[in-house]
Write a protein that holds these residues in place. Structure first.
Motif, PDB file in Angstrom:
ATOM      1  N   GLY A  85       0.746  -1.047   0.054  1.00 42.04           N
ATOM      2  CA  GLY A  85       0.010   0.096   0.162  1.00 42.04           C
ATOM      3  C   GLY A  85       0.891   1.301  -0.051  1.00 42.04           C
ATOM      4  O   GLY A  85       0.337   2.319   0.281  1.00 42.04           O
ATOM      5  N   ARG A  86       2.143   1.286  -0.213  1.00 42.73           N
ATOM      6  CA  ARG A  86       3.099   2.287  -0.038  1.00 42.73           C
ATOM      7  C   ARG A  86       3.674   2.224  -1.388  1.00 42.73           C
ATOM      8  O   ARG A  86       3.562   1.565  -2.318  1.00 42.73           O
ATOM      9  N   LYS A  87       4.206   3.472  -1.737  1.00 43.64           N
ATOM     10  CA  LYS A  87       4.893   3.962  -3.053  1.00 43.64           C
ATOM     11  C   LYS A  87       6.422   3.959  -2.806  1.00 43.64           C
ATOM     12  O   LYS A  87       6.978   4.458  -1.735  1.00 43.64           O
ATOM     13  N   LEU A  88       6.918   3.314  -4.053  1.00 41.40           N
ATOM     14  CA  LEU A  88       8.644   3.461  -3.966  1.00 41.40           C
ATOM     15  C   LEU A  88       9.076   4.143  -5.291  1.00 41.40           C
ATOM     16  O   LEU A  88       8.424   3.342  -6.326  1.00 41.40           O
ATOM     17  N   ARG A  89       9.886   4.875  -5.482  1.00 41.49           N
ATOM     18  CA  ARG A  89      10.536   5.507  -6.713  1.00 41.49           C
ATOM     19  C   ARG A  89      11.988   5.253  -6.569  1.00 41.49           C
ATOM     20  O   ARG A  89      12.691   5.828  -5.526  1.00 41.49           O
ATOM     21  N   VAL A  90      12.585   4.714  -7.628  1.00 39.78           N
ATOM     22  CA  VAL A  90      14.078   4.464  -7.670  1.00 39.78           C
ATOM     23  C   VAL A  90      14.417   5.421  -8.996  1.00 39.78           C
ATOM     24  O   VAL A  90      14.108   4.917  -9.952  1.00 39.78           O
ATOM     25  N   GLN A  91      15.281   6.349  -8.703  1.00 38.91           N
ATOM     26  CA  GLN A  91      15.775   7.060 -10.172  1.00 38.91           C
ATOM     27  C   GLN A  91      17.334   6.684 -10.090  1.00 38.91           C
ATOM     28  O   GLN A  91      18.129   6.704  -9.197  1.00 38.91           O
ATOM     29  N   PHE A  92      17.734   6.578 -11.431  1.00 34.51           N
ATOM     30  CA  PHE A  92      19.112   6.095 -11.722  1.00 34.51           C
ATOM     31  C   PHE A  92      19.688   7.257 -12.809  1.00 34.51           C
ATOM     32  O   PHE A  92      18.823   7.650 -13.708  1.00 34.51           O
ATOM     33  N   SER A  93      20.751   8.054 -12.353  1.00 36.93           N
ATOM     34  CA  SER A  93      21.298   9.063 -13.499  1.00 36.93           C
ATOM     35  C   SER A  93      22.786   8.903 -13.412  1.00 36.93           C
ATOM     36  O   SER A  93      23.715   8.356 -12.501  1.00 36.93           O
ATOM     37  N   GLU A  94      23.181   8.864 -14.794  1.00 37.56           N
ATOM     38  CA  GLU A  94      24.618   8.600 -14.909  1.00 37.56           C
ATOM     39  C   GLU A  94      25.384  10.076 -15.309  1.00 37.56           C
ATOM     40  O   GLU A  94      24.722  10.876 -16.199  1.00 37.56           O
ATOM     41  N   ALA A  95      26.596  10.246 -14.756  1.00 32.79           N
ATOM     42  CA  ALA A  95      27.511  11.315 -15.112  1.00 32.79           C
ATOM     43  C   ALA A  95      28.991  10.765 -14.869  1.00 32.79           C
ATOM     44  O   ALA A  95      29.202  10.553 -13.745  1.00 32.79           O
ATOM     45  N   GLY A  96      29.728  11.105 -16.145  1.00 29.40           N
ATOM     46  CA  GLY A  96      30.991  10.768 -15.903  1.00 29.40           C
ATOM     47  C   GLY A  96      31.587   9.025 -15.474  1.00 29.40           C
ATOM     48  O   GLY A  96      32.419   9.234 -14.776  1.00 29.40           O
ATOM     49  N   GLY A  97      30.557   8.569 -15.990  1.00 27.95           N
ATOM     50  CA  GLY A  97      30.886   6.929 -15.662  1.00 27.95           C
ATOM     51  C   GLY A  97      30.366   6.622 -14.253  1.00 27.95           C
ATOM     52  O   GLY A  97      30.575   5.326 -14.063  1.00 27.95           O
ATOM     53  N   LYS A  98      29.966   7.366 -13.632  1.00 31.44           N
ATOM     54  CA  LYS A  98      29.188   7.192 -12.478  1.00 31.44           C
ATOM     55  C   LYS A  98      27.736   7.263 -12.315  1.00 31.44           C
ATOM     56  O   LYS A  98      27.323   8.043 -13.042  1.00 31.44           O
ATOM     57  N   THR A  99      27.141   6.210 -11.322  1.00 33.47           N
ATOM     58  CA  THR A  99      25.814   6.281 -11.475  1.00 33.47           C
ATOM     59  C   THR A  99      25.173   6.706 -10.016  1.00 33.47           C
ATOM     60  O   THR A  99      25.645   6.074  -9.035  1.00 33.47           O
ATOM     61  N   THR A 100      24.334   7.674 -10.015  1.00 36.56           N
ATOM     62  CA  THR A 100      23.610   8.034  -8.613  1.00 36.56           C
ATOM     63  C   THR A 100      22.155   7.335  -8.826  1.00 36.56           C
ATOM     64  O   THR A 100      21.443   7.338  -9.620  1.00 36.56           O
ATOM     65  N   ILE A 101      22.080   6.764  -7.667  1.00 36.88           N
ATOM     66  CA  ILE A 101      20.658   6.254  -7.420  1.00 36.88           C
ATOM     67  C   ILE A 101      20.004   6.982  -6.357  1.00 36.88           C
ATOM     68  O   ILE A 101      20.466   7.295  -5.006  1.00 36.88           O
ATOM     69  N   ARG A 102      18.783   7.347  -6.449  1.00 37.08           N
ATOM     70  CA  ARG A 102      18.003   8.105  -5.509  1.00 37.08           C
ATOM     71  C   ARG A 102      16.797   7.454  -5.332  1.00 37.08           C
ATOM     72  O   ARG A 102      15.860   7.191  -6.254  1.00 37.08           O
ATOM     73  N   GLU A 103      16.435   6.624  -4.132  1.00 31.79           N
ATOM     74  CA  GLU A 103      15.366   6.029  -3.698  1.00 31.79           C
ATOM     75  C   GLU A 103      14.487   6.922  -2.751  1.00 31.79           C
ATOM     76  O   GLU A 103      14.927   7.335  -1.590  1.00 31.79           O
ATOM     77  N   THR A 104      13.119   7.183  -3.045  1.00 31.55           N
ATOM     78  CA  THR A 104      12.388   7.592  -2.394  1.00 31.55           C
ATOM     79  C   THR A 104      11.038   6.651  -1.961  1.00 31.55           C
ATOM     80  O   THR A 104      10.433   5.952  -3.173  1.00 31.55           O
TER      81      THR A 104
END
Length: 140
Positions: A85-104
């Motif tokens: 019953g809850r929501k999850l968002r996982v965003q993946f973004s790449e810059a300079g060969g590195k990847t940032t993950i942001r989980e909300t």
């Protein structure tokens, strides 16, 4: 209220996405501490598809299933899902060969927000270590 955690991984986005969405990889990294482990995982990576992981204490004293349904997928940049019953968002973004993950995610009511943030961040940190070790980019 939502909780957001994030990390930056020294690996390309495709490697990060694969490790996040492959059951064999999930079993390797999905634990907040060394006294827990994931014993099985399944992923049906499509909108309406389900995911599930069985997490257990290594001493066998307790365990639980974490499962949900994908509601939006934009490979390799976004996953959205509903779980319990809850929501999850996982965003993946790449810059300079590195990847940032942001989980909300929407927290549950049984544990404090700080405890949930710490637990989810510990799993994300474990994920980072796993991916960097697999890609040969572990911090030295």
């Amino acid at each position: 209220m939502e909780i957001t955690i994030e990390t930056t991984i020294d690996a390309p986005i495709d490697a990060v996405w694969t490790a996040w969405t492959t059951p064999e990889a999930i079993i390797q990294w999905n634990a907040a501490s060394d006294d827990w482990h994931t014993t099985k995982s399944s992923v049906d990576l499509k909108v309406g598809g389900e995911f599930s992981s069985r997490m257990e204490a290594r001493d066998g004293s307790m365990g639980f299933d974490f499962s949900g349904t994908y509601t939006r997928i934009e490979k390799p940049n976004l996953l959205e899902a509903e779980f319990g019953g809850r929501k999850l968002r996982v965003q993946f973004s790449e810059a300079g060969g590195k990847t940032t993950i942001r989980e909300t995610f929407e927290p549950e009511d049984q544990n404090s927000a700080d405890m949930q943030r710490a637990g989810w961040q510990a799993i994300l940190d474990n994920f980072k270590r796993f991916v960097e070790a697999e890609s040969g980019n572990a911090s030295r």
